[in-house]
Design an enzyme around this catalytic site. Structure first.
Site, PDB file in Angstrom:
ATOM      1  CB  SER A   7      -0.898   0.019   1.235  1.00 25.83           C
ATOM      2  OG  SER A   7      -1.448   1.318   1.364  1.00 25.83           O
ATOM      3  CG  HIS A  32      -3.906  -1.489  -1.649  1.00 20.16           C
ATOM      4  ND1 HIS A  32      -5.010  -2.213  -2.008  1.00 20.16           N
ATOM      5  CD2 HIS A  32      -4.299  -0.703  -0.611  1.00 20.16           C
ATOM      6  CE1 HIS A  32      -6.027  -1.894  -1.233  1.00 20.16           C
ATOM      7  NE2 HIS A  32      -5.630  -0.967  -0.366  1.00 20.16           N
ATOM      8  CG  ASP A  34      -5.051   2.415   0.926  1.00 18.03           C
ATOM      9  OD1 ASP A  34      -6.031   1.664   0.778  1.00 18.03           O
ATOM     10  OD2 ASP A  34      -3.948   2.025   1.358  1.00 18.03           O
ATOM     11  CG  MET A  36      -8.083   7.241   2.597  1.00 18.03           C
ATOM     12  SD  MET A  36      -7.083   7.255   4.076  1.00 18.03           S
ATOM     13  CE  MET A  36      -6.528   5.553   4.107  1.00 18.03           C
ATOM     14  CG  HIS A  65      -9.207   0.370  -0.607  1.00 22.63           C
ATOM     15  ND1 HIS A  65      -8.616   0.110   0.623  1.00 22.63           N
ATOM     16  CD2 HIS A  65     -10.548   0.355  -0.398  1.00 22.63           C
ATOM     17  CE1 HIS A  65      -9.565  -0.055   1.520  1.00 22.63           C
ATOM     18  NE2 HIS A  65     -10.745   0.096   0.945  1.00 22.63           N
ATOM     19  CG  MET A  67     -11.222   3.381   2.015  1.00 20.75           C
ATOM     20  SD  MET A  67      -9.732   3.259   2.996  1.00 20.75           S
ATOM     21  CE  MET A  67      -8.503   3.429   1.707  1.00 20.75           C
ATOM     22  CG  MET A 136     -11.628  -2.579   4.870  1.00 19.03           C
ATOM     23  SD  MET A 136     -10.055  -2.156   4.089  1.00 19.03           S
ATOM     24  CE  MET A 136      -9.153  -1.401   5.443  1.00 19.03           C
ATOM     25  N   GLY A 141      -8.876   3.945   7.062  1.00 15.18           N
ATOM     26  CA  GLY A 141      -8.520   5.346   7.338  1.00 15.18           C
ATOM     27  C   GLY A 141      -7.034   5.576   7.546  1.00 15.18           C
ATOM     28  CG  PHE A 142      -5.544   6.612  10.178  1.00 15.23           C
ATOM     29  CD1 PHE A 142      -4.921   7.827   9.911  1.00 15.23           C
ATOM     30  CD2 PHE A 142      -6.856   6.615  10.619  1.00 15.23           C
ATOM     31  CE1 PHE A 142      -5.594   9.024  10.099  1.00 15.23           C
ATOM     32  CE2 PHE A 142      -7.543   7.808  10.806  1.00 15.23           C
ATOM     33  CZ  PHE A 142      -6.909   9.026  10.549  1.00 15.23           C
ATOM     34  N   GLY A 144      -0.713   1.295   9.411  1.00 13.41           N
ATOM     35  CA  GLY A 144       0.031   1.086  10.651  1.00 13.41           C
ATOM     36  C   GLY A 144      -0.766   0.597  11.837  1.00 13.41           C
ATOM     37  CG  ASP A 175      -6.271  -2.783   2.909  1.00 15.03           C
ATOM     38  OD1 ASP A 175      -5.169  -2.560   3.440  1.00 15.03           O
ATOM     39  OD2 ASP A 175      -6.922  -1.931   2.261  1.00 15.03           O
TER      40      ASP A 175
HETATM   41  C1  DX5 Z   1      -6.304   1.547   5.518  1.00 16.92           C
HETATM   42  C2  DX5 Z   1      -5.816   1.202   4.149  1.00 16.92           C
HETATM   43  C3  DX5 Z   1      -4.748   0.181   4.110  1.00 16.92           C
HETATM   44  C4  DX5 Z   1      -3.493   0.546   4.836  1.00 16.92           C
HETATM   45  C5  DX5 Z   1      -2.645  -0.666   5.029  1.00 16.92           C
HETATM   46  O1  DX5 Z   1      -7.450   2.320   5.413  1.00 16.92           O
HETATM   47  O2  DX5 Z   1      -6.882   0.719   3.361  1.00 16.92           O
HETATM   48  O3  DX5 Z   1      -4.457  -0.172   2.772  1.00 16.92           O
HETATM   49  O4  DX5 Z   1      -2.768   1.525   4.176  1.00 16.92           O
HETATM   50  O5  DX5 Z   1      -1.523  -0.309   5.759  1.00 16.92           O
HETATM   51  P1  DX5 Z   1      -0.906  -1.287   6.845  1.00 16.92           P
HETATM   52  O6  DX5 Z   1      -0.489  -2.517   6.133  1.00 16.92           O
HETATM   53  O7  DX5 Z   1       0.226  -0.500   7.405  1.00 16.92           O
HETATM   54  O8  DX5 Z   1      -1.992  -1.573   7.864  1.00 16.92           O
HETATM   55 ZN    ZN Z   2      -6.494  -0.178   1.344  1.00 14.77          ZN
END
Ligand code: DX5
Ligand code: ZN
Length: 224
Positions: A7, A32, A34, A36, A65, A67, A136, A141-142, A144, A175
């Site tokens: 990602s 990937h 993301d 948002m 993806h 969101m 999910m 949203g984040f 880590g 994910d």
């Molecule tokens: C969260 C994202 C993920 C995220 C994955 O909303 O959809 O793709 O960036 O990051 P890690 O692998 O660090 O959880």
């Molecule tokens: Zn994602």
């Protein structure tokens, strides 16, 4: 078949080109992406402009993806920007099937995503229309965050349902919080597309990390 999808959210945004090259050299299958909007999730990332720019420097499969609230407003922009796979959230729109059909008409792969609190069976009516389901494993949203183990039960439920319908080619992506240490839990539950942000981009040895994930998957196939 297993696919590894780093990602980009965990990349250094001041050197996207170099960071994308790093994960490509390390053996990534997908990138990937993301997206948002600060509405569907409490964070804002990047949009079609960034994706069309990095499209020029990468031939990885772009796994976008979304969101975002009411994604039908923007799917064409993301397809135009170079998305190979478009994922929309079940929770983000009133008529997911019409968006799914619209994406398929443009010969782009499509997926439906569910957040941790959404039950698995809501995706059953869509299984024969989509290429992939994204479960999910953290609240979106984040990057880590730690993987929520209970979400893997939904992966198992969806894989069983797909198999019972003869949809053995369905991809199931997980994910959020996926690492080389828990990848085996995801693949034995039936996932075959592993998104990993921090685990790969922050790894000192991304190739070894990806190889460890592939080994975990090989040694821990869907357990039924
Ligand atoms: C969260 C994202 C993920 C995220 C994955 O909303 O959809 O793709 O960036 O990051 P890690 O692998 O660090 O959880
Ligand atoms: Zn994602």
């Amino acid at each position: 078949m297993l696919f590894i999808a780093p990602s980009l959210l965990s990349a250094d945004f001041s050197k996207l080109d170099a960071d994308i090259a790093k994960v490509t050299d390390a053996g990534a299958d997908y990138l990937h992406l993301d997206v948002m909007d600060g509405m569907f999730v409490p964070n804002i990332s990047f949009g079609p402009c960034v994706i069309s720019s990095i499209r020029r420097v990468s031939s990885l499969i772009f796994d976008v993806h979304l969101m975002i609230k009411d994604p039908e407003r923007y799917v064409d922009s993301f397809i135009h920007a170079g998305a190979d796979i478009i994922t929309i959230h079940y929770e983000s729109c009133s008529d997911p099937l019409s968006v799914i059909k619209h994406v398929k008409e443009q010969e782009v792969r499509v997926a439906i995503a569910i957040s941790p609190k959404t039950p698995a069976d809501v995706v059953f009516p869509f299984l024969s229309y989509v290429d992939m389901v994204l479960v999910m494993t953290v609240e979106p949203g984040f990057g880590g965050q730690a993987m929520i183990p209970e979400t893997l039960d939904k992966v198992r439920i969806i894989r069983r349902q797909a198999n019972s319908l003869g949809l053995t080619d369905l991809d199931i992506e997980v994910d959020g919080g996926i690492t080389e240490d828990n990848a085996h839990l995801a693949t034995s539950a039936g996932a075959n597309v592993l998104v990993a942000g921090s685990a790969i981009f922050k790894s000192k040895k991304p190739r070894a990390t990806i190889t460890a994930m592939r080994t975990a998957a090989r040694d821990n196939p869907f357990a039924g």
